[in-house]
Design a protein around this motif. Sequence first.
Motif, PDB file in Angstrom:
ATOM      1  N   LEU A 187       0.984  -1.078   0.002  1.00 38.49           N
ATOM      2  CA  LEU A 187       0.081   0.091   0.007  1.00 38.49           C
ATOM      3  C   LEU A 187       1.015   1.108  -0.052  1.00 38.49           C
ATOM      4  CD1 LEU A 187      -3.014   0.945   0.223  1.00 38.49           C
ATOM      5  CD2 LEU A 187      -2.757   1.035   2.844  1.00 38.49           C
ATOM      6  N   ALA A 188       0.733   2.053  -0.855  1.00 44.27           N
ATOM      7  CA  ALA A 188       1.812   3.234  -1.060  1.00 44.27           C
ATOM      8  C   ALA A 188       0.903   4.545  -1.288  1.00 44.27           C
ATOM      9  CB  ALA A 188       2.594   3.080  -2.377  1.00 44.27           C
ATOM     10  N   CYS A 189       1.356   5.570  -0.742  1.00 38.52           N
ATOM     11  CA  CYS A 189       1.133   6.853  -1.041  1.00 38.52           C
ATOM     12  C   CYS A 189       1.858   7.803  -1.494  1.00 38.52           C
ATOM     13  CB  CYS A 189       0.448   7.659   0.289  1.00 38.52           C
ATOM     14  SG  CYS A 189      -0.855   6.816   0.947  1.00 38.52           S
ATOM     15  N   SER A 190       1.519   8.892  -2.165  1.00 43.44           N
ATOM     16  CA  SER A 190       2.298   9.853  -2.978  1.00 43.44           C
ATOM     17  C   SER A 190       2.330  10.986  -2.093  1.00 43.44           C
ATOM     18  CB  SER A 190       2.133  10.019  -4.469  1.00 43.44           C
ATOM     19  OG  SER A 190       2.913  11.050  -4.856  1.00 43.44           O
ATOM     20  N   HIS A 191       3.069  11.506  -1.613  1.00 47.60           N
ATOM     21  CA  HIS A 191       2.968  12.731  -0.762  1.00 47.60           C
ATOM     22  C   HIS A 191       3.344  14.027  -1.549  1.00 47.60           C
ATOM     23  CE1 HIS A 191       2.259  10.521   2.672  1.00 47.60           C
ATOM     24  NE2 HIS A 191       3.247   9.831   2.616  1.00 47.60           N
ATOM     25  N   ASP A 192       4.038  13.769  -2.635  1.00 45.16           N
ATOM     26  CA  ASP A 192       4.760  14.945  -3.432  1.00 45.16           C
ATOM     27  C   ASP A 192       3.818  14.933  -4.904  1.00 45.16           C
ATOM     28  OD1 ASP A 192       5.865  12.899  -4.778  1.00 45.16           O
ATOM     29  OD2 ASP A 192       7.846  13.603  -4.433  1.00 45.16           O
ATOM     30  N   GLY A 193       3.081  13.948  -5.086  1.00 49.62           N
ATOM     31  CA  GLY A 193       2.153  13.772  -6.432  1.00 49.62           C
ATOM     32  C   GLY A 193       3.063  13.098  -7.555  1.00 49.62           C
ATOM     33  N   ILE A 194       4.434  12.525  -7.042  1.00 48.68           N
ATOM     34  CA  ILE A 194       5.082  11.968  -8.053  1.00 48.68           C
ATOM     35  C   ILE A 194       5.623  10.478  -7.561  1.00 48.68           C
ATOM     36  CG2 ILE A 194       7.415  12.166  -9.492  1.00 48.68           C
ATOM     37  CD1 ILE A 194       7.034  15.094  -9.010  1.00 48.68           C
ATOM     38  N   ALA A 195       6.464  10.652  -6.446  1.00 49.15           N
ATOM     39  CA  ALA A 195       7.052   9.238  -6.077  1.00 49.15           C
ATOM     40  C   ALA A 195       6.078   8.634  -5.006  1.00 49.15           C
ATOM     41  CB  ALA A 195       8.304   9.679  -5.364  1.00 49.15           C
ATOM     42  N   LEU A 196       6.049   7.218  -5.213  1.00 49.30           N
ATOM     43  CA  LEU A 196       5.202   6.586  -4.316  1.00 49.30           C
ATOM     44  C   LEU A 196       6.037   6.179  -3.159  1.00 49.30           C
ATOM     45  CD1 LEU A 196       3.099   4.182  -6.610  1.00 49.30           C
ATOM     46  CD2 LEU A 196       2.354   6.346  -5.301  1.00 49.30           C
ATOM     47  N   ASP A 222       3.843 -13.363 -12.239  1.00 50.98           N
ATOM     48  CA  ASP A 222       2.978 -13.103 -13.421  1.00 50.98           C
ATOM     49  C   ASP A 222       2.085 -11.812 -13.314  1.00 50.98           C
ATOM     50  OD1 ASP A 222       3.190 -15.492 -14.697  1.00 50.98           O
ATOM     51  OD2 ASP A 222       1.860 -16.346 -13.114  1.00 50.98           O
ATOM     52  N   TYR A 223       2.754 -10.821 -12.457  1.00 48.61           N
ATOM     53  CA  TYR A 223       1.932  -9.562 -11.927  1.00 48.61           C
ATOM     54  C   TYR A 223       2.771  -8.357 -12.007  1.00 48.61           C
ATOM     55  CZ  TYR A 223      -2.680 -10.902 -10.764  1.00 48.61           C
ATOM     56  OH  TYR A 223      -4.080 -11.195 -10.916  1.00 48.61           O
ATOM     57  N   ASP A 224       2.441  -7.170 -12.441  1.00 51.23           N
ATOM     58  CA  ASP A 224       3.080  -6.160 -12.221  1.00 51.23           C
ATOM     59  C   ASP A 224       2.016  -4.973 -12.150  1.00 51.23           C
ATOM     60  OD1 ASP A 224       4.767  -3.718 -11.792  1.00 51.23           O
ATOM     61  OD2 ASP A 224       5.527  -4.027 -13.869  1.00 51.23           O
ATOM     62  N   LEU A 225       1.416  -4.710 -11.161  1.00 53.80           N
ATOM     63  CA  LEU A 225       0.395  -3.762 -11.054  1.00 53.80           C
ATOM     64  C   LEU A 225       0.304  -2.947  -9.916  1.00 53.80           C
ATOM     65  CD1 LEU A 225      -3.024  -4.196 -11.803  1.00 53.80           C
ATOM     66  CD2 LEU A 225      -3.233  -5.072  -9.678  1.00 53.80           C
ATOM     67  N   CYS A 226      -0.293  -1.698 -10.379  1.00 57.55           N
ATOM     68  CA  CYS A 226      -0.408  -0.452  -9.302  1.00 57.55           C
ATOM     69  C   CYS A 226      -1.737  -0.033  -9.480  1.00 57.55           C
ATOM     70  CB  CYS A 226       0.702   0.349  -9.319  1.00 57.55           C
ATOM     71  SG  CYS A 226       0.973   1.404  -8.011  1.00 57.55           S
ATOM     72  N   THR A 227      -2.636  -0.043  -8.846  1.00 58.34           N
ATOM     73  CA  THR A 227      -3.924   0.576  -8.969  1.00 58.34           C
ATOM     74  C   THR A 227      -4.362   1.174  -7.759  1.00 58.34           C
ATOM     75  OG1 THR A 227      -6.235  -0.169  -9.398  1.00 58.34           O
ATOM     76  CG2 THR A 227      -5.234  -1.404  -7.977  1.00 58.34           C
ATOM     77  N   LEU A 228      -5.032   2.273  -8.413  1.00 59.81           N
ATOM     78  CA  LEU A 228      -5.500   3.486  -7.375  1.00 59.81           C
ATOM     79  C   LEU A 228      -6.547   2.981  -6.651  1.00 59.81           C
ATOM     80  CD1 LEU A 228      -5.828   6.718  -7.132  1.00 59.81           C
ATOM     81  CD2 LEU A 228      -7.727   6.485  -8.895  1.00 59.81           C
ATOM     82  N   ILE A 229      -6.539   3.466  -5.352  1.00 58.30           N
ATOM     83  CA  ILE A 229      -7.659   3.229  -4.140  1.00 58.30           C
ATOM     84  C   ILE A 229      -7.616   4.463  -3.390  1.00 58.30           C
ATOM     85  CG2 ILE A 229      -5.831   2.188  -2.672  1.00 58.30           C
ATOM     86  CD1 ILE A 229      -8.079   0.211  -1.820  1.00 58.30           C
ATOM     87  N   PHE A 230      -8.927   4.559  -2.824  1.00 53.16           N
ATOM     88  CA  PHE A 230      -9.032   5.959  -2.120  1.00 53.16           C
ATOM     89  C   PHE A 230      -9.272   5.409  -0.615  1.00 53.16           C
ATOM     90  CE2 PHE A 230     -10.399   7.369  -6.179  1.00 53.16           C
ATOM     91  CZ  PHE A 230     -10.007   8.558  -6.373  1.00 53.16           C
ATOM     92  N   LEU A 231      -8.459   5.643   0.330  1.00 53.32           N
ATOM     93  CA  LEU A 231      -8.371   5.326   1.627  1.00 53.32           C
ATOM     94  C   LEU A 231      -9.540   6.174   2.360  1.00 53.32           C
ATOM     95  CD1 LEU A 231      -4.635   4.738   2.398  1.00 53.32           C
ATOM     96  CD2 LEU A 231      -6.549   3.039   1.627  1.00 53.32           C
ATOM     97  N   GLY A 270      -6.436 -11.295 -12.763  1.00 54.91           N
ATOM     98  CA  GLY A 270      -5.733 -11.111 -14.255  1.00 54.91           C
ATOM     99  C   GLY A 270      -5.520  -9.516 -14.336  1.00 54.91           C
ATOM    100  N   GLY A 271      -5.190  -8.988 -13.403  1.00 57.04           N
ATOM    101  CA  GLY A 271      -4.809  -7.527 -13.881  1.00 57.04           C
ATOM    102  C   GLY A 271      -6.258  -6.645 -13.811  1.00 57.04           C
ATOM    103  N   ILE A 272      -7.161  -7.332 -13.582  1.00 59.70           N
ATOM    104  CA  ILE A 272      -8.531  -6.622 -13.564  1.00 59.70           C
ATOM    105  C   ILE A 272      -8.980  -6.234 -12.110  1.00 59.70           C
ATOM    106  CG2 ILE A 272     -10.949  -6.182 -14.072  1.00 59.70           C
ATOM    107  CD1 ILE A 272     -10.535  -7.814 -16.496  1.00 59.70           C
ATOM    108  N   CYS A 273      -8.951  -4.862 -11.678  1.00 55.41           N
ATOM    109  CA  CYS A 273      -9.185  -4.793 -10.216  1.00 55.41           C
ATOM    110  C   CYS A 273     -10.586  -4.130 -10.138  1.00 55.41           C
ATOM    111  CB  CYS A 273      -8.144  -3.721  -9.722  1.00 55.41           C
ATOM    112  SG  CYS A 273      -7.896  -3.359  -8.207  1.00 55.41           S
ATOM    113  N   THR A 274     -11.236  -4.715  -9.075  1.00 57.59           N
ATOM    114  CA  THR A 274     -12.559  -3.897  -8.496  1.00 57.59           C
ATOM    115  C   THR A 274     -12.489  -3.656  -7.252  1.00 57.59           C
ATOM    116  OG1 THR A 274     -13.592  -5.642 -10.176  1.00 57.59           O
ATOM    117  CG2 THR A 274     -14.895  -4.567  -8.515  1.00 57.59           C
ATOM    118  N   ILE A 275     -12.774  -2.585  -6.870  1.00 60.21           N
ATOM    119  CA  ILE A 275     -12.589  -2.035  -5.457  1.00 60.21           C
ATOM    120  C   ILE A 275     -14.095  -1.563  -5.172  1.00 60.21           C
ATOM    121  CG2 ILE A 275     -11.588  -0.353  -3.849  1.00 60.21           C
ATOM    122  CD1 ILE A 275      -9.288  -0.484  -6.024  1.00 60.21           C
TER     123      ILE A 275
END
Length: 181
Positions: free
Chosen positions: A41-50, A83-92, A103-108
Amino acid sequence: MSKTLLLLSLLLHLVSCNANKAQYSIDGHIKGLHDGDTVRLACSHDGIALEQVSHSVVKDGRFSFEGDANGCKVAYICCDGDDYDLCTLIFLEEGDINVSIDGGICTISGTPINELCNSVEDSIGYYVEELEKIEFLYYSRQLDDAAMASLGAQGFNLQQQLISYLRETITENIENLFGLY
Protein backbone atom coordinates in the motif's frame (compact mmCIF):
# COMPACT_ATOMS: atom_id res chain seq x y z
CA MET A 1 -9.94 11.09 45.70
CA SER A 2 -9.69 14.12 43.36
CA LYS A 3 -6.53 12.66 41.74
CA THR A 4 -8.40 9.43 41.08
CA LEU A 5 -11.33 11.29 39.52
CA LEU A 6 -8.96 13.38 37.41
CA LEU A 7 -7.09 10.28 36.24
CA LEU A 8 -10.34 8.45 35.50
CA SER A 9 -11.69 11.47 33.60
CA LEU A 10 -8.49 11.70 31.56
CA LEU A 11 -8.61 7.98 30.77
CA LEU A 12 -12.25 8.20 29.63
CA HIS A 13 -11.39 11.18 27.44
CA LEU A 14 -8.52 9.30 25.78
CA VAL A 15 -10.69 6.22 25.19
CA SER A 16 -13.50 8.31 23.69
CA CYS A 17 -11.05 10.09 21.36
CA ASN A 18 -9.73 6.78 20.07
CA ALA A 19 -13.23 5.36 19.69
CA ASN A 20 -14.15 8.16 17.26
CA LYS A 21 -11.13 7.70 15.00
CA ALA A 22 -12.09 7.01 11.43
CA GLN A 23 -10.62 3.71 10.22
CA TYR A 24 -10.39 1.91 6.91
CA SER A 25 -10.14 -1.82 6.53
CA ILE A 26 -9.11 -3.38 3.22
CA ASP A 27 -9.91 -7.02 2.57
CA GLY A 28 -8.40 -8.18 -0.69
CA HIS A 29 -8.46 -11.24 -2.88
CA ILE A 30 -5.93 -11.70 -5.65
CA LYS A 31 -5.56 -14.43 -8.23
CA GLY A 32 -2.11 -15.14 -9.59
CA LEU A 33 0.06 -14.31 -6.61
CA HIS A 34 1.47 -17.06 -4.44
CA ASP A 35 1.56 -17.50 -0.69
CA GLY A 36 4.39 -15.36 0.63
CA ASP A 37 4.21 -12.77 -2.17
CA THR A 38 3.79 -9.19 -1.00
CA VAL A 39 1.10 -6.61 -1.74
CA ARG A 40 2.09 -3.03 -0.91
CA LEU A 41 0.00 0.00 0.00
CA ALA A 42 1.67 3.22 -1.15
CA CYS A 43 0.88 6.93 -1.07
CA SER A 44 2.35 9.86 -2.92
CA HIS A 45 3.03 12.86 -0.72
CA ASP A 46 4.50 14.98 -3.51
CA GLY A 47 2.29 13.79 -6.37
CA ILE A 48 5.20 11.99 -8.03
CA ALA A 49 7.06 9.39 -5.98
CA LEU A 50 5.24 6.55 -4.22
CA GLU A 51 6.16 5.82 -0.64
CA GLN A 52 5.22 2.47 0.91
CA VAL A 53 2.81 2.93 3.80
CA SER A 54 2.21 -0.72 4.62
CA HIS A 55 2.52 -4.20 3.19
CA SER A 56 0.64 -7.46 3.47
CA VAL A 57 1.84 -10.98 2.78
CA VAL A 58 -0.48 -13.01 0.55
CA LYS A 59 -1.94 -16.15 2.13
CA ASP A 60 -4.47 -18.30 0.26
CA GLY A 61 -4.89 -15.50 -2.28
CA ARG A 62 -5.88 -12.97 0.39
CA PHE A 63 -4.34 -9.80 1.78
CA SER A 64 -5.49 -7.08 4.16
CA PHE A 65 -4.68 -3.60 5.43
CA GLU A 66 -6.06 -1.44 8.22
CA GLY A 67 -5.35 2.14 9.08
CA ASP A 68 -6.33 5.63 9.99
CA ALA A 69 -8.82 7.24 7.60
CA ASN A 70 -8.74 10.83 8.80
CA GLY A 71 -10.09 12.35 5.64
CA CYS A 72 -9.93 10.41 2.44
CA LYS A 73 -6.49 9.78 0.97
CA VAL A 74 -5.38 8.68 -2.48
CA ALA A 75 -3.22 5.57 -2.40
CA TYR A 76 -2.14 2.71 -4.61
CA ILE A 77 -2.20 -1.04 -4.14
CA CYS A 78 0.93 -2.40 -5.80
CA CYS A 79 2.01 -5.97 -6.32
CA ASP A 80 4.60 -7.73 -8.35
CA GLY A 81 5.01 -11.43 -8.71
CA ASP A 82 6.00 -13.84 -11.43
CA ASP A 83 2.90 -12.99 -13.46
CA TYR A 84 2.02 -9.59 -11.99
CA ASP A 85 3.16 -6.02 -12.17
CA LEU A 86 0.18 -4.01 -10.98
CA CYS A 87 -0.34 -0.67 -9.31
CA THR A 88 -3.97 0.42 -8.96
CA LEU A 89 -5.63 3.49 -7.48
CA ILE A 90 -7.59 3.23 -4.22
CA PHE A 91 -9.20 5.84 -2.01
CA LEU A 92 -8.54 5.25 1.70
CA GLU A 93 -11.82 6.40 3.17
CA GLU A 94 -13.62 5.33 6.32
CA GLY A 95 -15.23 1.91 6.05
CA ASP A 96 -14.72 -1.61 4.85
CA ILE A 97 -13.09 -1.68 1.42
CA ASN A 98 -13.16 -4.83 -0.70
CA VAL A 99 -10.55 -5.41 -3.39
CA SER A 100 -10.66 -8.13 -6.02
CA ILE A 101 -7.78 -8.51 -8.47
CA ASP A 102 -8.02 -11.09 -11.22
CA GLY A 103 -5.69 -11.11 -14.20
CA GLY A 104 -4.84 -7.44 -13.80
CA ILE A 105 -8.50 -6.41 -13.59
CA CYS A 106 -9.13 -4.72 -10.27
CA THR A 107 -12.51 -4.06 -8.67
CA ILE A 108 -12.69 -1.95 -5.52
CA SER A 109 -15.95 -1.59 -3.63
CA GLY A 110 -17.49 -1.00 -0.23
CA THR A 111 -17.04 2.75 0.19
CA PRO A 112 -18.70 5.62 -1.71
CA ILE A 113 -15.70 7.13 -3.50
CA ASN A 114 -14.25 3.74 -4.47
CA GLU A 115 -17.66 2.69 -5.84
CA LEU A 116 -17.83 5.93 -7.84
CA CYS A 117 -14.31 5.35 -9.18
CA ASN A 118 -15.31 1.86 -10.39
CA SER A 119 -18.39 3.25 -12.09
CA VAL A 120 -16.40 5.96 -13.87
CA GLU A 121 -13.72 3.47 -14.95
CA ASP A 122 -16.43 1.20 -16.39
CA SER A 123 -17.95 4.11 -18.31
CA ILE A 124 -14.58 5.24 -19.66
CA GLY A 125 -13.93 1.62 -20.66
CA TYR A 126 -17.10 1.63 -22.75
CA TYR A 127 -16.07 4.80 -24.60
CA VAL A 128 -12.54 3.52 -25.18
CA GLU A 129 -13.83 0.22 -26.61
CA GLU A 130 -16.20 2.02 -28.95
CA LEU A 131 -13.50 4.44 -30.09
CA GLU A 132 -11.10 1.56 -30.70
CA LYS A 133 -13.70 -0.16 -32.92
CA ILE A 134 -14.09 3.01 -34.95
CA GLU A 135 -10.34 3.49 -35.16
CA PHE A 136 -9.85 -0.08 -36.38
CA LEU A 137 -12.45 0.35 -39.12
CA TYR A 138 -11.12 3.76 -40.06
CA TYR A 139 -7.54 2.60 -40.49
CA SER A 140 -8.47 -0.61 -42.25
CA ARG A 141 -9.11 1.60 -45.31
CA GLN A 142 -11.70 -0.81 -46.61
CA LEU A 143 -14.46 1.79 -46.70
CA ASP A 144 -15.44 4.40 -49.24
CA ASP A 145 -15.07 8.12 -48.57
CA ALA A 146 -18.66 8.56 -47.32
CA ALA A 147 -18.29 5.69 -44.81
CA MET A 148 -14.92 7.09 -43.66
CA ALA A 149 -16.48 10.51 -43.10
CA SER A 150 -19.35 8.91 -41.17
CA LEU A 151 -16.89 7.00 -38.95
CA GLY A 152 -14.93 10.20 -38.32
CA ALA A 153 -18.12 11.94 -37.22
CA GLN A 154 -19.09 9.01 -34.97
CA GLY A 155 -15.63 9.08 -33.37
CA PHE A 156 -15.84 12.83 -32.82
CA ASN A 157 -19.32 12.50 -31.24
CA LEU A 158 -18.11 9.74 -28.89
CA GLN A 159 -15.14 11.88 -27.83
CA GLN A 160 -17.48 14.79 -27.10
CA GLN A 161 -19.78 12.52 -25.08
CA LEU A 162 -16.82 11.25 -23.05
CA ILE A 163 -15.58 14.78 -22.36
CA SER A 164 -19.09 15.85 -21.32
CA TYR A 165 -19.46 12.80 -19.04
CA LEU A 166 -16.11 13.50 -17.37
CA ARG A 167 -16.88 17.21 -16.85
CA GLU A 168 -20.26 16.37 -15.34
CA THR A 169 -18.76 13.72 -13.03
CA ILE A 170 -15.99 16.05 -11.87
CA THR A 171 -18.45 18.91 -11.28
CA GLU A 172 -20.81 16.67 -9.29
CA ASN A 173 -17.92 15.49 -7.09
CA ILE A 174 -15.87 18.67 -6.74
CA GLU A 175 -16.51 18.66 -2.98
CA ASN A 176 -14.87 15.26 -2.47
CA LEU A 177 -11.45 13.86 -3.26
CA PHE A 178 -12.64 12.02 -6.38
CA GLY A 179 -13.70 15.26 -8.08
CA LEU A 180 -10.39 16.87 -7.21
CA TYR A 181 -8.38 13.85 -8.31
